[in-house]
Design a protein around this motif. Structure first.
Motif, mmCIF file in Angstrom:
data_model
loop_
_atom_site.group_PDB
_atom_site.id
_atom_site.type_symbol
_atom_site.label_atom_id
_atom_site.label_comp_id
_atom_site.label_asym_id
_atom_site.label_seq_id
_atom_site.Cartn_x
_atom_site.Cartn_y
_atom_site.Cartn_z
ATOM 1 N N LEU A 270 0.797 -1.228 0.000
ATOM 2 C CA LEU A 270 0.000 0.000 0.000
ATOM 3 C C LEU A 270 0.832 1.282 0.000
ATOM 4 N N THR A 271 2.143 1.184 -0.001
ATOM 5 C CA THR A 271 2.972 2.384 0.027
ATOM 6 C C THR A 271 3.243 2.875 -1.392
ATOM 7 N N PRO A 272 2.740 4.061 -1.758
ATOM 8 C CA PRO A 272 2.958 4.591 -3.109
ATOM 9 C C PRO A 272 4.406 5.034 -3.314
ATOM 10 N N ASP A 273 4.817 5.096 -4.569
ATOM 11 C CA ASP A 273 6.168 5.536 -4.901
ATOM 12 C C ASP A 273 6.124 6.845 -5.700
ATOM 13 N N PHE A 274 5.134 7.680 -5.410
ATOM 14 C CA PHE A 274 4.992 8.970 -6.083
ATOM 15 C C PHE A 274 4.564 10.011 -5.041
ATOM 16 N N PRO A 275 4.738 11.293 -5.314
ATOM 17 C CA PRO A 275 4.393 12.314 -4.323
ATOM 18 C C PRO A 275 2.900 12.335 -4.014
ATOM 19 N N ILE A 276 2.579 12.573 -2.765
ATOM 20 C CA ILE A 276 1.188 12.693 -2.366
ATOM 21 C C ILE A 276 0.584 13.948 -2.996
ATOM 22 N N PHE A 277 -0.631 13.836 -3.489
ATOM 23 C CA PHE A 277 -1.378 14.873 -4.212
ATOM 24 C C PHE A 277 -1.018 14.933 -5.693
ATOM 25 N N SER A 278 -0.097 14.074 -6.170
ATOM 26 C CA SER A 278 0.173 14.074 -7.608
ATOM 27 C C SER A 278 -0.925 13.325 -8.362
ATOM 28 N N LYS A 279 -1.724 12.566 -7.651
ATOM 29 C CA LYS A 279 -2.962 12.014 -8.187
ATOM 30 C C LYS A 279 -3.988 12.068 -7.064
ATOM 31 N N ARG A 280 -5.220 11.769 -7.353
ATOM 32 C CA ARG A 280 -6.281 11.924 -6.358
ATOM 33 C C ARG A 280 -5.989 11.072 -5.130
ATOM 34 N N ILE A 281 -6.125 11.692 -3.965
ATOM 35 C CA ILE A 281 -5.938 10.955 -2.725
ATOM 36 C C ILE A 281 -7.233 10.243 -2.346
ATOM 37 N N VAL A 282 -7.116 9.302 -1.422
ATOM 38 C CA VAL A 282 -8.268 8.575 -0.878
ATOM 39 C C VAL A 282 -8.443 8.985 0.577
ATOM 40 N N LEU A 283 -9.661 9.350 0.938
ATOM 41 C CA LEU A 283 -9.975 9.615 2.339
ATOM 42 C C LEU A 283 -10.489 8.323 2.959
ATOM 43 N N ASP A 284 -9.853 7.894 4.023
ATOM 44 C CA ASP A 284 -10.177 6.589 4.602
ATOM 45 C C ASP A 284 -11.492 6.635 5.362
ATOM 46 N N ASN A 285 -12.431 5.836 4.899
ATOM 47 C CA ASN A 285 -13.717 5.697 5.577
ATOM 48 C C ASN A 285 -14.042 4.213 5.708
ATOM 49 N N GLY A 286 -13.100 3.476 6.310
ATOM 50 C CA GLY A 286 -13.287 2.036 6.483
ATOM 51 C C GLY A 286 -12.448 1.193 5.542
ATOM 52 N N TRP A 287 -11.710 1.816 4.621
ATOM 53 C CA TRP A 287 -10.901 1.101 3.648
ATOM 54 C C TRP A 287 -9.786 0.295 4.312
ATOM 55 N N PHE A 288 -8.991 0.946 5.133
ATOM 56 C CA PHE A 288 -7.890 0.238 5.784
ATOM 57 C C PHE A 288 -8.405 -0.821 6.755
ATOM 58 N N ASP A 289 -9.449 -0.529 7.490
ATOM 59 C CA ASP A 289 -10.007 -1.519 8.412
ATOM 60 C C ASP A 289 -10.489 -2.756 7.653
ATOM 61 N N ALA A 290 -11.084 -2.517 6.490
ATOM 62 C CA ALA A 290 -11.572 -3.650 5.696
ATOM 63 C C ALA A 290 -10.420 -4.552 5.266
ATOM 64 N N LEU A 291 -9.288 -3.975 4.913
ATOM 65 C CA LEU A 291 -8.152 -4.772 4.455
ATOM 66 C C LEU A 291 -7.568 -5.636 5.570
ATOM 67 N N LEU A 292 -7.881 -5.315 6.804
ATOM 68 C CA LEU A 292 -7.403 -6.105 7.941
ATOM 69 C C LEU A 292 -8.330 -7.269 8.283
ATOM 70 N N ARG A 293 -9.479 -7.315 7.650
ATOM 71 C CA ARG A 293 -10.429 -8.390 7.956
ATOM 72 C C ARG A 293 -9.916 -9.727 7.411
ATOM 73 N N PRO A 294 -10.213 -10.834 8.085
ATOM 74 C CA PRO A 294 -9.723 -12.144 7.615
ATOM 75 C C PRO A 294 -10.341 -12.584 6.297
ATOM 76 N N ASN A 295 -11.487 -12.015 5.916
ATOM 77 C CA ASN A 295 -12.135 -12.428 4.665
ATOM 78 C C ASN A 295 -11.744 -11.556 3.473
ATOM 79 N N VAL A 296 -10.761 -10.648 3.676
ATOM 80 C CA VAL A 296 -10.366 -9.711 2.614
ATOM 81 C C VAL A 296 -8.897 -9.930 2.249
ATOM 82 N N THR A 297 -8.620 -9.979 0.943
ATOM 83 C CA THR A 297 -7.253 -10.135 0.430
ATOM 84 C C THR A 297 -6.968 -9.012 -0.557
ATOM 85 N N LEU A 298 -5.783 -8.423 -0.453
ATOM 86 C CA LEU A 298 -5.342 -7.414 -1.409
ATOM 87 C C LEU A 298 -4.334 -8.065 -2.351
ATOM 88 N N GLU A 299 -4.650 -8.073 -3.629
ATOM 89 C CA GLU A 299 -3.834 -8.738 -4.638
ATOM 90 C C GLU A 299 -3.201 -7.677 -5.539
#
Length: 637
Positions: free
Chosen positions: A427-456
């Protein structure tokens, strides 16, 4: 001119007491000084209020807060201490500066007066001596989203005959169409609205999609806009006749019939984010289950207990995943590139009952709160996107401030995934922040920590009838595929055909991804055609599309006024003004973060030309669009 004193005194009540206890304190301070002209209170608070993103947060002593609440309560219920008239400009500026914790320069005052409802820039229906518009002069507006509704409201106010063509069955545009679970708005609620209809009824500090649509519907009802809207109708072709100065607009009705409408001018408000894009992945059409796009969400789609794949990890995907993760059996999210994620602690916060009461009932409160939100969410962020030529840090930032923002986001990422180094790496980007649209976290990171969720993040090789095969050969069997793959923003005309002077074809001139215009609105050779939210007019540094839309609509009506007042047929921007403007934009872009070598976003085309973004502040757009510059246009007679 706003006159908050006109509704005083208020009845003393438990609701007022609750409002004073719960409402935002800097805004209460602004209201009190506005009503009382007691500038000494500003001096007492000045050292306590900090800028929105300052390392040291605002901290107001309890006794000072209690004193303010007591003084304001007494003034509101008795009228005692109420000053005569509005504050002068110097006091207005001082109030603004203290309430946001930093100097508000003179250049922002007119914008604040207009956008916050203190002194609206212009009400053409109230201009003394304004001649009525010609009865035979008609304007066609494409779309009943935010910009189209702004155009309809202001055309009505200015006395123009107009019609709005809307492809959907209701107003709202983006917020009518986007109904996926978790859909919401990055822009804070109390700024993302029309300046002439500041709404006190938001349920959250960032609106959910349903709230945004309800606002649009209520505005349409209040201003009677539907009587001029033709719903379930699409615009297909626009052809200009040079001899008459008229546009023939071919529309297609829901039953398939076509009809030609002949009008004097066209305001295209169809927007860049209503033509959604499917991913180009082999086998997508062969999947056995539902394949849906977030921008075309089926009302009857039930994901409970299903195995779901989501393609994409930008804003829509992050909102969706946070909403559906708790109810699905399993969820795999396919990421092409990571996005910078910002923790905004109020993203899901509900507006308290006391705060809502203050917004509805305390005179001037909603206007001052709107200013506070504008300052924190808009031009206050501009420094993040401007490259500092003296920056000698790393190549993942463009200035010291930008690096501080990046570190803030990194800190949040590492905090959330302290026990998951694998996710930190993905999840760590390799470009400057604000060089593309940012994401405001509203449950996104918490969801990725759930046992039924996989990030590929290994990439998709192909879609199989029963699932998705990654490039490493692994297969995720799923029941539903959701494509959160954005929009075809670069093709700004979509499927619309626009023919100008001598048969010029705007679609051919712009091609698939190289739209250019003057101020995001006009192109030489296409008189009285105004393409709103066009090239290089998007406020990609922060919130503010509502302000851009209002400014463009005001400028367009000023242009139409010049036509009708001169008895002319049409308005056309000159080639010189068009060329000068585009050269100015191109000279500016290398200074912006979006041109950074590591940047890659939908703001740019395949040749890395930044075609979408406005490379200055909102206040600059506001000032540039007060009226068409003399010498920049010709009137055809």
């Amino acid at each position: 001119m706003l006159n908050p004193a006109a509704s005083l005194p208020l009845a003393d009540s438990p609701e007022l007491q609750q409002a004073l206890a719960q409402a935002n304190l800097p805004t209460l301070l602004a209201v009190y000084v506005h009503l009382s002209h007691d500038a000494a209170m500003l001096d007492r608070f000045a050292d306590c209020i900090r800028p929105a993103f300052a390392p040291v947060p605002t901290s107001i002593p309890d006794d000072l807060a209690a004193d303010l609440r007591g003084k304001l309560h007494h003034l509101l219920v008795t009228g005692e201490g109420l000053a005569t008239g509005a504050p002068d400009d110097a006091l207005f500026q001082r109030i603004m500066s203290v309430m946001v914790g930093e100097p508000v320069e003179q250049e922002f005052i007119e914008l604040a007066f207009d956008q916050c409802g203190f002194r609206p820039w212009i009400d053409r229906s109230a201009l003394p001596g304004r001649a009525s518009r010609p009865a035979n002069f008609k304007v066609l507006v494409i779309g009943a989203g935010m910009t189209g509704m702004a155009a309809a409201t202001k055309l009505e106010e200015a006395g123009y005959d107009y019609v709005v063509i809307e492809k959907n069955a209701e107003v709202g545009g983006t917020w009518y169409e986007n109904r996926y679970p978790g859909v919401g708005v990055d822009t804070p609620s109390h700024f993302y609205s029309f300046s002439w209809e500041i709404w006190p009824d938001w349920h959250h500090y960032h609106p959910q999609g349903a709230d945004m649509q309800r606002y649009m519907v209520e505005v349409a009802d209040k201003y009677g806009l539907r009587r001029n809207v033709q719903f379930n109708t699409r615009v297909e072709t626009l052809v200009y006749d040079e001899a008459s100065g008229m546009w023939t607009v071919t529309v297609r009705r829901l039953d398939g019939r076509t009809e030609d409408l002949v009008v004097n001018a066209v305001i295209n408000g169809h927007g860049p984010v209503n033509r959604f894009k499917w991913p180009d992945i082999p086998g997508l059409a062969d999947f056995n289950g539902p394949v849906v796009h977030t921008a075309d969400w089926p009302a009857d789609l039930d994901l409970k207990g299903k195995r779901v794949a989501v393609i994409g990890t930008a804003a829509s995907a992050a909102q969706l995943v946070g909403a559906i993760a708790p109810e699905v059996a399993s969820l795999t999210v396919y990421q092409r590139t990571p996005h910078w994620v910002i923790h905004n602690p109020e993203i899901a916060d509900e507006v308290s009952a006391g705060m809502q009461w203050a917004l509805r009932n305390i005179p001037g409160f909603k206007e001052w709160f709107r200013f506070k939100v504008y300052w924190a969410a808009a031009d206050g962020l501009f420094a993040n996107v401007l490259q500092d030529p003296a920056w000698a840090g790393n190549d993942l930032a463009v200035s010291e401030l930008n690096e501080m923002t990046r570190q803030y986001a990194l800190s949040y990422l590492h905090q959330k995934f302290a026990d998951r180094p694998d996710l930190i790496e993905k999840l760590t980007p390799d470009f400057p922040i604000f060089s593309k649209r940012i994401v405001l976290d509203n449950g996104w990171f918490d969801a990725l920590l759930r046992p039924n969720v996989t990030l590929e993040n290994k990439g998709i090789a192909r879609i199989l009838p029963n699932g998705i095969e990654a490039k490493d050969g692994s297969v995720f069997e799923c029941d539903v595929i959701v494509c959160a793959t954005g929009f075809n923003v670069a093709k700004m005309l979509g499927n619309l055909t626009v023919k100008g002077i001598g048969g010029r074809d705007l679609g051919a001139e712009w091609g698939e991804e190289d739209a250019r215009s003057y101020m995001g609105m006009c192109v030489p050779g296409y008189p009285n055609y105004f393409h709103t939210v066009g090239p290089n007019s998007a406020p990609n540094h922060a919130a503010g599309q509502n302000l851009i839309s209002e400014c463009q609509v005001n400028w367009i009506i000023e242009a139409l006024d010049r036509v009708t007042e001169a008895g002319a047929k049409s308005f056309e921007v000159t080639e010189q003004a068009y060329d000068d403007w585009n050269r100015k934009v191109e000279a500016r872009m290398p200074q912006m973060i979006w041109s950074h070598p590591r940047a890659s976003s939908y703001y740019m085309n395949s040749k890395r030309r930044i075609f979408l973004s406005w490379p200055w502040r909102l206040v600059d757009f506001f000032n540039e669009t007060r009226a068409p510059a003399e010498g920049s246009y010709v009137l055809h007679r």
